[in-house]
Design an enzyme around this catalytic site. Structure first.
Site, PDB file in Angstrom:
ATOM      1  N   TRP A  70       0.931  -1.204  -0.423  1.00  0.00           N
ATOM      2  CA  TRP A  70       0.540  -0.135  -0.138  1.00  0.00           C
ATOM      3  C   TRP A  70       0.764   1.218   0.201  1.00  0.00           C
ATOM      4  O   TRP A  70       0.483   2.621  -0.775  1.00  0.00           O
ATOM      5  CB  TRP A  70      -0.987  -0.396   1.039  1.00  0.00           C
ATOM      6  CG  TRP A  70      -2.077  -1.030   0.600  1.00  0.00           C
ATOM      7  CD1 TRP A  70      -2.237  -2.441   1.723  1.00  0.00           C
ATOM      8  CD2 TRP A  70      -2.734  -1.364  -0.446  1.00  0.00           C
ATOM      9  NE1 TRP A  70      -3.803  -2.595   1.146  1.00  0.00           N
ATOM     10  CE2 TRP A  70      -3.932  -1.996  -0.355  1.00  0.00           C
ATOM     11  CE3 TRP A  70      -3.211  -0.199  -1.614  1.00  0.00           C
ATOM     12  CZ2 TRP A  70      -4.742  -2.782  -1.067  1.00  0.00           C
ATOM     13  CZ3 TRP A  70      -4.324  -0.155  -1.858  1.00  0.00           C
ATOM     14  CH2 TRP A  70      -4.730  -1.719  -1.785  1.00  0.00           C
TER      15      TRP A  70
ATOM     16  N   ASP B 299      -1.618   6.958   6.338  1.00  0.00           N
ATOM     17  CA  ASP B 299      -2.793   5.761   5.743  1.00  0.00           C
ATOM     18  C   ASP B 299      -2.499   4.638   6.839  1.00  0.00           C
ATOM     19  O   ASP B 299      -2.529   4.019   7.195  1.00  0.00           O
ATOM     20  CB  ASP B 299      -2.681   5.488   4.918  1.00  0.00           C
ATOM     21  CG  ASP B 299      -3.613   4.405   3.931  1.00  0.00           C
ATOM     22  OD1 ASP B 299      -4.271   3.683   4.479  1.00  0.00           O
ATOM     23  OD2 ASP B 299      -3.261   3.829   2.700  1.00  0.00           O
TER      24      ASP B 299
ATOM     25  N   LYS C 246     -12.772  -1.686   6.229  1.00  0.00           N
ATOM     26  CA  LYS C 246     -12.023  -2.086   7.072  1.00  0.00           C
ATOM     27  C   LYS C 246     -12.357  -2.350   8.868  1.00  0.00           C
ATOM     28  O   LYS C 246     -12.783  -2.815   8.866  1.00  0.00           O
ATOM     29  CB  LYS C 246      -9.980  -1.874   6.751  1.00  0.00           C
ATOM     30  CG  LYS C 246      -9.023  -2.434   5.648  1.00  0.00           C
ATOM     31  CD  LYS C 246      -9.366  -2.226   4.264  1.00  0.00           C
ATOM     32  CE  LYS C 246      -9.254  -2.807   3.622  1.00  0.00           C
ATOM     33  NZ  LYS C 246      -8.111  -2.070   2.658  1.00  0.00           N
TER      34      LYS C 246
HETATM   35  C1  PLP Z   1      -7.171  -1.213   1.332  1.00  0.00           C
HETATM   36  C2  PLP Z   1      -6.750  -0.295   1.452  1.00  0.00           C
HETATM   37  C3  PLP Z   1      -5.993   0.520   0.932  1.00  0.00           C
HETATM   38  C4  PLP Z   1      -7.109   1.432  -0.489  1.00  0.00           C
HETATM   39  O1  PLP Z   1      -8.085   1.420  -0.360  1.00  0.00           O
HETATM   40  P1  PLP Z   1      -9.903   0.951  -1.213  1.00  0.00           P
HETATM   41  O2  PLP Z   1     -10.671   1.791  -0.537  1.00  0.00           O
HETATM   42  O3  PLP Z   1      -9.688   0.241  -2.219  1.00  0.00           O
HETATM   43  O4  PLP Z   1      -8.998   3.080  -2.360  1.00  0.00           O
HETATM   44  C5  PLP Z   1      -5.550   1.151   1.135  1.00  0.00           C
HETATM   45  N1  PLP Z   1      -3.864   1.626   2.176  1.00  0.00           N
HETATM   46  C6  PLP Z   1      -5.192   0.758   2.684  1.00  0.00           C
HETATM   47  C7  PLP Z   1      -3.876   0.411   3.718  1.00  0.00           C
HETATM   48  C8  PLP Z   1      -5.434  -0.466   2.589  1.00  0.00           C
HETATM   49  O5  PLP Z   1      -5.461  -1.366   3.607  1.00  0.00           O
END
Ligand code: PLP
Length: 360
Positions: free
Chosen positions: A102, A172, A196
């Protein structure tokens, strides 16, 4: 009906109480005579839902008043672009810490808008750790320092908030927000997709210190401008109202369960017992530096990799779903977010022991 334990990395399990409540309210929310899905986002009913959701998030994370809370679309992936578009301001570079798949995607997207300075990378070791803080090279002229608090695919998690050398810190937190306490004041900006730890897919929370927004790079689309969203209460355009409401129900559930502190304690217990089970057997292994093992996403392998498909299939047949690892790295992975009950982790551990007895 039998609800299974769903170990999917996202979209992921939701608390059963939240789903029941949504079911009860599907035809009529309060005394409104309609479903939340049918409400105008500008009407008083949805206004109350939106306000309560933000207030609960502010309470759960102790978000200071000088931070704006935005509810946006486009997932964390849109944030990979929105962050540089909004936070570069008069700078031309941004620092990124590269700890996995990521952060790699965030770096790739930011590279379209600025010079990315990779302050540190764990690539050489196959993304199994966080590079030591004294090896990070932070460019003092950079606009911000970005890191990924929890690498959902690799299973690597920061256990504290890193020093940013005076730069605004951008994080993030898609896969570990609300799973442990966090001092929001240490950050310039936090973003997290809901699917999540906060709700279903379709909404992304951005928590941003207000003084950082208001100057975008030339050509930034209006819907990518944090200031415009902030000035319009995240209703610059029609927001995903029903998802917003479901996030609100998840936050109410979190508060009833004892908030982030209670989640933290439960998540530590869940992760510790799962890693202990993996470490206790040579049949299973986890490659991550124990100091940075994720409490949310636990990747593991079998000594005999050819058994992994059988493992996932037999587990699914017993109600332990979605244990396959991410398609990019294979193996197995158990995602054990806030909504995964401790009993689900216990059931997985029992299955692992049984599987080892039969195949080990
Ligand atoms: C799932 C995830 C993303 C991407 O999320 P989307 O909603 O598919 O754009 C980005 N960063 C992390 C750490 C993630 O777990």
């Amino acid at each position: 009906m039998t609800r299974i334990y769903n170990f999917s990395a996202g979209p992921s399990m939701l608390p059963e109480a939240v789903l029941r409540r949504a079911g009860e309210e599907i035809l009529e929310w309060g005394e409104s005579g309609m479903s939340v899905m049918e409400m105008s986002h500008r009407g008083r009913h949805f206004g109350a839902i939106a306000e309560k959701t933000e207030a609960d998030l502010r309470e759960l994370l102790a978000i200071p008043p000088e931070y704006k809370v935005l509810f946006l679309q486009g997932g964390a992936t849109a944030q990979f672009a929105m962050v540089p578009m909004n936070l570069l301001r008069d700078r031309t570079s941004a620092c990124y810490v590269d700890t996995g798949i990521w952060s790699g995607k965030a770096i790739e997207e930011a590279s379209r808008y600025c010079q990315v300075v990779v302050a540190a990378t764990a690539r050489a070791g196959g993304f199994t750790t966080v590079p030591a803080r004294d090896e990070w090279r932070i460019d003092p002229e950079a606009a911000y320092l970005h890191y990924t608090a929890n690498e959902t695919i690799n299973g690597v998690e920061f256990q504290d908030v890193p020093e940013s050398g005076g730069l605004p810190l951008v994080c993030d937190m898609s896969s570990n927000i609300l799973s442990r306490p966090v001092d929001v004041e240490r950050f310039g900006l936090i973003y997290a997709g809901a699917q999540k730890n906060m709700g279903p897919a379709g909404i992304t929370v951005v928590i941003v210190r207000e003084d950082l927004i208001g100057k975008t790079i030339p050509g930034t689309p209006t819907v990518f401008d944090y200031r415009k969203h902030a000035d319009n209460g995240s209703m610059l355009n029609t927001p995903p109202t029903y998802i917003w409401y479901l996030v609100g129900l998840v936050l109410e559930w979190l508060k009833r369960e004892g908030g982030v502190a209670a989640m933290n304690a439960r998540n530590i217990r869940k992760a510790e017992k799962l890693y202990a089970a993996i470490d206790a057997s040579s049949f299973y292994s986890n490659p991550i530096d124990p100091a940075f093992r994720s409490r949310m996403n636990v990747p593991f392998r079998l000594a005999d990799a050819s058994l992994e498909k059988t493992f996932a299939a037999e587990a699914a047949a017993q109600g332990l779903e979605a244990l396959e690892g991410h398609r990019s790295i294979g193996g197995l992975r158990a995602s054990i977010y806030n909504a995964m009950p401790e009993a689900g982790v216990d059931a997985l551990i029992a299955f692992m022991a049984d599987f080892e007895r039969r195949y080990g």
